[in-house]
Motif scaffolding. Structure first.
Motif, PDB file in Angstrom:
ATOM      1  N   ASP A 105     -29.093   5.756  45.307  1.00  0.00           N
ATOM      2  CA  ASP A 105     -28.094   6.119  44.294  1.00  0.00           C
ATOM      3  C   ASP A 105     -26.712   5.580  44.660  1.00  0.00           C
ATOM      4  O   ASP A 105     -25.964   5.108  43.787  1.00  0.00           O
ATOM      5  N   ARG A 148     -24.519   2.449  42.434  1.00  0.00           N
ATOM      6  CA  ARG A 148     -23.253   2.628  41.719  1.00  0.00           C
ATOM      7  C   ARG A 148     -22.512   1.299  41.585  1.00  0.00           C
ATOM      8  O   ARG A 148     -21.585   1.180  40.772  1.00  0.00           O
ATOM      9  N   ASN A 155     -30.735   9.264  48.181  1.00  0.00           N
ATOM     10  CA  ASN A 155     -29.269   9.284  48.085  1.00  0.00           C
ATOM     11  C   ASN A 155     -28.679   7.901  48.334  1.00  0.00           C
ATOM     12  O   ASN A 155     -27.716   7.494  47.668  1.00  0.00           O
TER      13      ASN A 155
END
Length: 442
Positions: free
Chosen positions: A360, A364, A357
Motif C-alpha cells: 500500500d 501511493r 502495508n
C-alpha cells in the motif's frame, strides 16, 4: 551517493585451486576477505580489489560446469565508511537468448552470524560440508535456473565482513556494489552499465534485495535495474518481533537478526549490553557465530521481549527508534524499477500484514510498478520453493526486454506452482542441473 560510471577493469585473476585442494574458509583467508584498509579506502564503490577463479559445486562436491570467479571489491557501510566485500560471479557457457547477457544479483538466505557460513565459501567445490548451513545449497538450484536461461549471476556475501545478518541497508549497499564490480569485470563479458540487471532474494535474502531496490536510485543510479523479486519479506522489524514473540518455532532466527543488526549499529549493541538480562545474554552466547540451522532450531517459542530488563517494550525504546526506522522498508520511497513481491498468508516467520502495508505504501506513488502475489497453500519454506518457476520467468522477461506498464496489481493464488509454465520450468531446470553434474556445460 553517486559514483562514476563503471569502466572495465583489467585485474589479475588468480587461477582456481586444483581439486581436491580445499578452499580456505573466510576467517583463514584474510588477504582476500579483509584486504589492506588503506587500499579499500582509496578505491571507489564497486572497484575490484582482487579476483580469482573458483570451482562451484552443488552440496560441496557435485560440480557445476560454468565459468566462475570470486571478486573482492570496495563497498560502504551504513556510516559511510569504506569496507571490503566479496561476491561470486557465475557466467554460463551458453549464449544469452537475446544476444546480450543479463545479470541477476541473487541474495541467499544466509541468516547466519559467522562469515564462514557465507555463500562465497559454501558454494566452492571442496569446502567443508556443513549440515548447519543447508539453505545456500538448496537455493543454489534457483541460481542455476537463471544460468540455464543464459544470464550471468552474481552472489554477494551481503552480510558483510562482520556477518551482520538482517542489517538490510548494509546488505543493500554490498549488493549494489557487487553489481558494479561484476559490470567492471572483463572476463564476465558484460556490457558495463548497459547491462540489464535484476535482483532476487527470499527471506533473509529478500532483506538486502528489497533495501537495494529502494537505495538504487540514489546510491547506484547508473545501474540499469529492470526488476526485483523479493519473497518471505521482513518488511517491518517491529511487527516481525511482535509476530514471533512467544509464538514462533523460528523465534531464534528473529533473535539472531537482532544480534546481526547490533554488529552494524553500535547504538543497538549498546542497548543490548545495557538492557539484556542474564538469560538473554546466555542465549546470545549460544547464537553468536552460528549458521542458519542452529539459529532456527534453537529456542522455539522464545519470549524475545522477555530477554530484556527494560521498563516497557524494548522495540519501542527511544534509543533504537532511528535504527528501526532505517531497517523498515518503505521509508525511502518506492523503488523506481518494477517489483515482484510474493508471500504466504500463513508464513510462520514474517507477518503478511507488514507486506500488505508495504504494498500500500509503495502504491501511493503514481509511478509504482508493483506486482504482489499471495500464495495461499504454502508457508515460509514452501513459498520459496513453489515460486521458483514464476519468479525466474518474471525476471527473465525483464532481462529480455519485456516491458510492463505503470501500476500496481495484487492477486491471491492457491499456489504459484500452478502459474502457466511454472511446473514445466522447474522440471526442466532440475533436469539441466543434473546434466551439469554429469559434465554437460550450463
Amino acid at each position: 551517493m553517486v559514483t562514476k560510471t563503471a569502466v572495465a577493469q583489467e585485474v589479475p585473476v588468480q587461477p582456481a585451486l586444483p581439486f581436491p585442494v580445499p578452499p580456505a574458509p573466510p576467517y583463514l583467508d584474510a588477504a582476500f576477505h579483509r584486504p589492506d584498509p588503506a587500499r579499500v579506502a582509496a578505491a571507489e564503490p564497486g572497484e575490484i580489489l582482487a579476483a580469482r577463479q573458483v570451482n562451484l559445486a552443488n552440496f560441496w562436491l557435485i560440480p557445476l560446469n560454468v565459468n566462475a570467479w570470486q571478486l573482492s571489491y570496495r563497498s560502504t557501510n551504513t556510516r559511510g565508511e569504506p569496507i571490503a566485500a566479496v561476491a561470486t560471479v557465475a557466467v554460463p557457457h551458453r549464449a544469452a537468448p537475446t544476444g546480450q547477457r543479463g545479470l541477476v544479483s541473487f541474495q541467499f538466505a544466509e541468516d547466519s552470524l559467522s562469515i564462514n557460513c557465507a555463500p562465497s565459501y559454501t558454494l566452492q567445490m571442496g569446502s567443508l560440508p556443513n549440515p548447519l548451513n543447508p539453505v545456500i545449497s538448496a537455493e543454489f538450484v534457483q541460481v542455476q535456473a537463471m544460468l540455464q536461461l543464459g544470464h550471468a549471476v552474481i552472489m554477494p556475501d551481503h552480510q558483510g565482513p562482520n556477518a551482520a545478518y538482517a542489517a538490510g541497508p548494509l546488505g543493500g549497499r554490498i549488493t549494489l556494489d557487487g553489481i558494479r564490480a561484476a559490470e567492471r569485470f572483463e572476463p564476465a563479458g558484460l556490457p558495463g552499465t548497459d547491462t540489464r540487471v535484476t535482483m532476487w532474494g527470499y527471506s533473509g535474502g529478500a532483506i538486502p534485495t528489497a533495501h537495494a531496490a529502494e537505495l538504487q536510485p540514489e546510491y547506484a543510479p547508473e545501474i540499469d535495474l529492470v526488476g526485483t523479486a523479493a519473497g518471505g519479506l521482513l518488511a517491518d522489524i517491529r511487527m516481525t518481533v511482535d509476530y514471533n514473540n512467544t509464538t514462533s518455532l523460528v523465534g531464534g532466527l528473529v533473535f539472531g537478526g537482532l544480534l546481526g543488526v547490533a554488529r552494524e549499529y553500535p547504538e543497538v549493541n549498546e542497548f543490548l549490553e545495557r538492557y539484556m538480562n542474564p538469560f538473554g545474554k546466555a542465549v546470545r552466547v549460544v547464537h553468536e557465530n552460528q549458521c542458519v540451522a542452529l539459529q532456527g532450531a534453537a529456542f522455539p517459542f522464545i519470549n524475545l521481549k522477555g530477554l530484556f530488563d527494560y521498563p516497557g517494550d524494548p522495540m519501542r525504546a527511544p534509543d533504537v527508534q532511528a535504527v528501526l526506522d532505517e531497517l523498515t522498508l518503505g521509508n525511502r520511497g518506492t523503488p523506481k524499477s518494477p517489483l515482484f513481491l510474493f508471500e504466504s498468508p500463513f508464513d510462520e516467520a514474517m507477518p503478511i500484514n507488514a507486506v500488505n502495508n508495504l504494498y500500500d505504501t509503495y502504491c501511493r506513488d503514481d509511478n509504482a510498478r508493483v506486482y504482489y502475489t499471495r500464495d495461499l497453500l504454502s508457508e515460509h519454506v514452501i513459498a520459496d520453493v513453489t515460486a521458483t518457476g514464476a519468479t525466474a520467468m518474471w525476471l527473465n522477461d525483464r532481462l529480455t526486454g519485456v516491458e510492463i506498464p505503470v501500476g500496481c496489481n495484487n492477486r491471491d493464488v492457491l499456489s504459484t506452482l500452478l502459474d502457466p509454465g511454472s511446473i514445466q520450468f522447474v522440471v526442466n531446470s532440475l533436469g539441466q542441473t543434473l546434466a551439469s553434474a554429469l559434465g554437460i556445460p550450463v
